[in-house]
Design a protein around this motif. Structure first.
Motif, PDB file in Angstrom:
ATOM      1  N   LEU A  19      38.149  -8.949  56.000  1.00 50.64           N
ATOM      2  CA  LEU A  19      36.822  -8.730  56.581  1.00 50.64           C
ATOM      3  C   LEU A  19      36.957  -7.831  57.812  1.00 50.64           C
ATOM      4  CD1 LEU A  19      35.831 -12.474  56.317  1.00 50.64           C
ATOM      5  CD2 LEU A  19      34.925 -10.643  54.874  1.00 50.64           C
ATOM      6  N   CYS A  20      36.279  -6.703  57.801  1.00 46.80           N
ATOM      7  CA  CYS A  20      36.426  -5.725  58.886  1.00 46.80           C
ATOM      8  C   CYS A  20      35.153  -5.557  59.709  1.00 46.80           C
ATOM      9  CB  CYS A  20      36.848  -4.378  58.314  1.00 46.80           C
ATOM     10  SG  CYS A  20      38.402  -4.426  57.386  1.00 46.80           S
ATOM     11  N   ALA A  21      34.069  -6.239  59.353  1.00 48.12           N
ATOM     12  CA  ALA A  21      32.849  -6.218  60.157  1.00 48.12           C
ATOM     13  C   ALA A  21      32.977  -7.233  61.283  1.00 48.12           C
ATOM     14  CB  ALA A  21      31.639  -6.542  59.292  1.00 48.12           C
ATOM     15  N   LYS A  22      32.300  -6.966  62.390  1.00 44.13           N
ATOM     16  CA  LYS A  22      32.363  -7.848  63.558  1.00 44.13           C
ATOM     17  C   LYS A  22      30.973  -8.433  63.803  1.00 44.13           C
ATOM     18  CE  LYS A  22      35.960  -4.907  65.565  1.00 44.13           C
ATOM     19  NZ  LYS A  22      36.296  -3.914  66.617  1.00 44.13           N
ATOM     20  N   GLY A  23      30.759  -9.624  63.290  1.00 40.91           N
ATOM     21  CA  GLY A  23      29.450 -10.233  63.454  1.00 40.91           C
ATOM     22  C   GLY A  23      29.403 -11.622  62.866  1.00 40.91           C
ATOM     23  N   LEU A  24      28.249 -12.255  63.003  1.00 43.31           N
ATOM     24  CA  LEU A  24      27.973 -13.572  62.444  1.00 43.31           C
ATOM     25  C   LEU A  24      26.790 -13.423  61.499  1.00 43.31           C
ATOM     26  CD1 LEU A  24      28.043 -15.432  65.878  1.00 43.31           C
ATOM     27  CD2 LEU A  24      29.841 -15.559  64.146  1.00 43.31           C
ATOM     28  N   GLU A  25      26.784 -14.179  60.405  1.00 44.38           N
ATOM     29  CA  GLU A  25      25.666 -14.072  59.472  1.00 44.38           C
ATOM     30  C   GLU A  25      24.406 -14.633  60.125  1.00 44.38           C
ATOM     31  OE1 GLU A  25      25.184 -14.458  54.751  1.00 44.38           O
ATOM     32  OE2 GLU A  25      25.524 -16.389  55.746  1.00 44.38           O
ATOM     33  N   GLN A  26      23.398 -13.813  60.253  1.00 45.16           N
ATOM     34  CA  GLN A  26      22.190 -14.201  60.980  1.00 45.16           C
ATOM     35  C   GLN A  26      21.434 -15.325  60.289  1.00 45.16           C
ATOM     36  OE1 GLN A  26      19.095 -11.179  61.276  1.00 45.16           O
ATOM     37  NE2 GLN A  26      18.701 -11.750  63.392  1.00 45.16           N
ATOM     38  N   THR A  27      21.348 -15.274  58.975  1.00 46.31           N
ATOM     39  CA  THR A  27      20.528 -16.259  58.266  1.00 46.31           C
ATOM     40  C   THR A  27      21.123 -17.659  58.276  1.00 46.31           C
ATOM     41  OG1 THR A  27      21.584 -15.550  56.200  1.00 46.31           O
ATOM     42  CG2 THR A  27      19.453 -14.565  56.745  1.00 46.31           C
ATOM     43  N   SER A  28      22.456 -17.752  58.239  1.00 39.38           N
ATOM     44  CA  SER A  28      23.100 -19.061  58.158  1.00 39.38           C
ATOM     45  C   SER A  28      23.812 -19.467  59.448  1.00 39.38           C
ATOM     46  CB  SER A  28      24.124 -19.071  57.013  1.00 39.38           C
ATOM     47  OG  SER A  28      25.226 -18.223  57.331  1.00 39.38           O
ATOM     48  N   GLY A  29      24.103 -18.500  60.315  1.00 37.27           N
ATOM     49  CA  GLY A  29      24.861 -18.775  61.534  1.00 37.27           C
ATOM     50  C   GLY A  29      26.343 -18.969  61.284  1.00 37.27           C
ATOM     51  N   LYS A  30      26.820 -18.559  60.116  1.00 39.12           N
ATOM     52  CA  LYS A  30      28.217 -18.813  59.746  1.00 39.12           C
ATOM     53  C   LYS A  30      29.131 -17.635  60.075  1.00 39.12           C
ATOM     54  CE  LYS A  30      27.006 -21.977  55.987  1.00 39.12           C
ATOM     55  NZ  LYS A  30      27.002 -22.208  54.524  1.00 39.12           N
ATOM     56  N   LEU A  31      30.412 -17.961  60.307  1.00 42.99           N
ATOM     57  CA  LEU A  31      31.429 -16.933  60.390  1.00 42.99           C
ATOM     58  C   LEU A  31      31.564 -16.280  59.015  1.00 42.99           C
ATOM     59  CD1 LEU A  31      34.179 -18.918  62.338  1.00 42.99           C
ATOM     60  CD2 LEU A  31      32.783 -17.078  63.259  1.00 42.99           C
ATOM     61  N   LEU A  32      31.958 -15.011  58.998  1.00 45.23           N
ATOM     62  CA  LEU A  32      32.052 -14.296  57.728  1.00 45.23           C
ATOM     63  C   LEU A  32      33.125 -14.881  56.820  1.00 45.23           C
ATOM     64  CD1 LEU A  32      31.553 -10.587  58.856  1.00 45.23           C
ATOM     65  CD2 LEU A  32      29.843 -12.316  58.223  1.00 45.23           C
ATOM     66  N   SER A  33      34.161 -15.486  57.396  1.00 46.28           N
ATOM     67  CA  SER A  33      35.184 -16.132  56.561  1.00 46.28           C
ATOM     68  C   SER A  33      34.607 -17.329  55.817  1.00 46.28           C
ATOM     69  CB  SER A  33      36.378 -16.557  57.412  1.00 46.28           C
ATOM     70  OG  SER A  33      35.979 -17.469  58.423  1.00 46.28           O
ATOM     71  N   LYS A  34      33.648 -18.022  56.431  1.00 47.77           N
ATOM     72  CA  LYS A  34      32.975 -19.139  55.759  1.00 47.77           C
ATOM     73  C   LYS A  34      32.109 -18.617  54.612  1.00 47.77           C
ATOM     74  CE  LYS A  34      34.442 -22.469  58.503  1.00 47.77           C
ATOM     75  NZ  LYS A  34      35.346 -23.534  58.010  1.00 47.77           N
ATOM     76  N   VAL A  35      31.434 -17.497  54.867  1.00 49.53           N
ATOM     77  CA  VAL A  35      30.625 -16.869  53.822  1.00 49.53           C
ATOM     78  C   VAL A  35      31.523 -16.477  52.644  1.00 49.53           C
ATOM     79  CG1 VAL A  35      29.147 -14.901  53.268  1.00 49.53           C
ATOM     80  CG2 VAL A  35      28.931 -16.031  55.492  1.00 49.53           C
ATOM     81  N   MET A  36      32.689 -15.949  52.955  1.00 47.81           N
ATOM     82  CA  MET A  36      33.616 -15.544  51.895  1.00 47.81           C
ATOM     83  C   MET A  36      34.088 -16.742  51.085  1.00 47.81           C
ATOM     84  SD  MET A  36      37.084 -13.269  52.137  1.00 47.81           S
ATOM     85  CE  MET A  36      38.380 -13.534  50.919  1.00 47.81           C
ATOM     86  N   GLY A  37      34.307 -17.859  51.754  1.00 47.00           N
ATOM     87  CA  GLY A  37      34.723 -19.059  51.039  1.00 47.00           C
ATOM     88  C   GLY A  37      33.692 -19.519  50.030  1.00 47.00           C
ATOM     89  N   GLU A  38      32.432 -19.228  50.310  1.00 51.61           N
ATOM     90  CA  GLU A  38      31.358 -19.609  49.393  1.00 51.61           C
ATOM     91  C   GLU A  38      31.201 -18.615  48.245  1.00 51.61           C
ATOM     92  OE1 GLU A  38      28.742 -21.670  53.025  1.00 51.61           O
ATOM     93  OE2 GLU A  38      27.963 -19.915  51.951  1.00 51.61           O
ATOM     94  N   GLU A  39      31.383 -17.334  48.547  1.00 45.46           N
ATOM     95  CA  GLU A  39      31.121 -16.306  47.540  1.00 45.46           C
ATOM     96  C   GLU A  39      32.352 -15.891  46.736  1.00 45.46           C
ATOM     97  OE1 GLU A  39      28.164 -15.423  46.764  1.00 45.46           O
ATOM     98  OE2 GLU A  39      27.136 -16.436  48.417  1.00 45.46           O
TER      99      GLU A  39
END
Length: 335
Positions: free
Chosen positions: A105-125
Motif C-alpha cells: 500500500l503506497c497511499a497515505k491516508g485513512l478510509e473516510q467512510t469506515s475510519g479504517k487503516l488501509l491494511s484493514k481494508v486490504m484484509g477485507e478485500e
C-alpha cells in the motif's frame, strides 16, 4: 516467499510512475497499470508522463498497460492509487485472480467512510494476501529524477519486508525494512493532516516561529495517536513519521501543504474541495483521525482544527484563536 523479479505497479499518476521507475532501476521487470489510455500511450511512445511528471523523460521500460490482469500477474504489487479508492482497487485486483505475492500500500491516508487503516481494508478485500506499506519523505518528482531518497517499507514479517527492500533498492533509492505496518500507516496519514495546518499558517503569513511550533506540536499529536494504537516509537520518530512530517510541513511541493496555503489565504475548505484539482489526502483523513482519537481517549487539537476548517469552513483566524485559547498544560508528562 521467493525472490521478487517482477513488480506490478497499479496507478499511472506521478507517484505510481516514479515508483515504477524505481523498480525498473532496481532491475525488476515492471508492468505499470494506468486507467487512462492516453497516459499509457504517452509513456509507451514518448517515455514521458507529461500530465503528472511534466518535463521528465526516462529511459527505463515500464511496460505500461490498461490491463489490470497483466499488471497484477507479478511477484509483488505496488498499489499506488488514492486512499479513498483503495477498497475498490483491491476488489478489482481480487477479481483478476492473478495476485500471488505481497501487495504494498503506497497511499497515505485513512478510509473516510469506515475510519479504517488501509491494511484493514486490504484484509477485507484481499484476504490471505500479505500486506505491505511503503511510506516516508518522498516527492514523486525527486524520485522520478533519481534524486537520493530513503523510505520505510513495512510488512508483517521481517522476511517479506527485507525481500521488498531488496527488490526496490538502487543507488538513488534506499528502503529501510520494518515490521510495524500500523505505525508506518499512522505516520503517513497524520502528517498529511498536519501539513494542511502548517500550510495554513504560512498562507496567513503568521511567521516561521508559528510554523515550527505547529510542526513540533503536530508531531506530539502523531506520537500520541500512534502510541495509543500500538505503534512502535522508533517508527514514529523514523522516516515514515518524523521524517515525512518534516518534509510535508515545509514544502509547497506537498499537495496537503498547498491545500493549507489556500486555506490560509482565505479560501474556504468547501470551495477548495468543490474546485477539485490536486488531491489532498489530509482533507479526507482529518475527521477520521479525530474520531480515532476519541475512541482511544486522547486529544488531537490541531487535527480537530483542520477538520473544522474543512468540514465547517472555520476561518484560519478563528482556528488560531481556538488553539491559542486552549487551557495551559505541561509540554511533557513529567512536569
Amino acid at each position: 516467499m521467493g525472490a521478487i523479479n517482477s513488480i506490478g505497479v497499479i496507478g499511472g499518476g506521478a507517484w505510481g510512475t516514479a515508483l515504477a521507475l524505481t523498480a525498473a532501476r532496481a532491475g525488476r521487470e515492471v508492468r505499470l497499470w494506468a486507467r487512462d489510455p492516453g497516459t499509457v500511450s504517452e509513456i509507451r511512445s514518448r517515455r514521458q508522463n507529461p500530465r503528472y511528471l511534466p518535463g521528465i523523460t526516462f529511459d527505463e521500460d515500464l511496460n505500461p498497460t490498461t490491463s489490470l490482469e497483466a499488471a497484477a500477474d507479478a511477484d509483488a504489487i505496488l498499489l499506488v492509487t488514492p486512499a479513498q479508492t483503495t477498497r475498490a482497487m483491491l476488489a478489482a485486483l481480487q477479481k483478476t485472480g492473478k495476485v500471488r505475492g505481497p501487495v504494498v500500500l503506497c497511499a497515505k491516508g485513512l478510509e473516510q467512510t469506515s475510519g479504517k487503516l488501509l491494511s484493514k481494508v486490504m484484509g477485507e478485500e484481499l484476504p490471505g494476501v500479505e500486506p505491505g506499506v511503503l511510506s516516508g519523505p518522498s516527492f514523486a518528482d525527486d524520485v522520478a529524477k533519481g534524486l537520493p531518497t530513503a523510505v520505510t517499507v513495512a510488512a508483517n514479517t521481517a522476511k517479506t519486508a527485507l525481500s521488498l527492500c531488496e527488490a526496490l533498492q538502487s543507488p538513488c533509492f534506499r528502503p529501510y525494512a520494518s515490521i510495524d505496518i500500523l505505525g508506518t500507516q499512522i505516520g503517513g496519514a497524520l502528517k498529511n493532516v498536519l501539513a494542511i495546518a502548517c500550510g495554513a499558517v504560512v498562507g496567513r503569513k503568521l511567521g516561521a516561529s508559528a510554523q515550527a511550533a505547529l510542526t513540533a506540536r503536530g508531531f506530539a499529536e502523531l506520537t500520541r495517536l500512534g502510541t495509543a494504537m500500538g505503534a512502535q516509537s522508533e517508527t514514529l520518530t523514523g522516516l515514515s513519521g518524523l521524517g515525512d512530517l518534516f518534509l510535508t510541513c515545509s514544502s509547497s511541493q506537498s499537495r496537503n501543504f498547498s491545500f493549507g496555503l489556500r486555506l490560509g489565504e482565505g479560501f474556504m475548505g468547501s470551495e477548495l474541495i468543490a474546485a477539485g484539482g490536486k488531491l489532498a489526502e489530509g482533507a479526507y483523513s482529518a475527521r477520521v483521525a479525530v474520531k480515532l482519537a476519541e475512541k482511544h481517549g486522547i486529544e488531537l487539537p490541531i487535527c480537530e482544527t483542520v477538520a473544522r476548517m474543512i468540514d465547517e469552513d472555520q476561518t484560519i483566524d478563528d482556528a488560531l484563536n481556538t488553539l491559542m485559547a486552549r487551557p495551559l498544560k505541561a509540554e511533557t508528562e513529567s512536569v
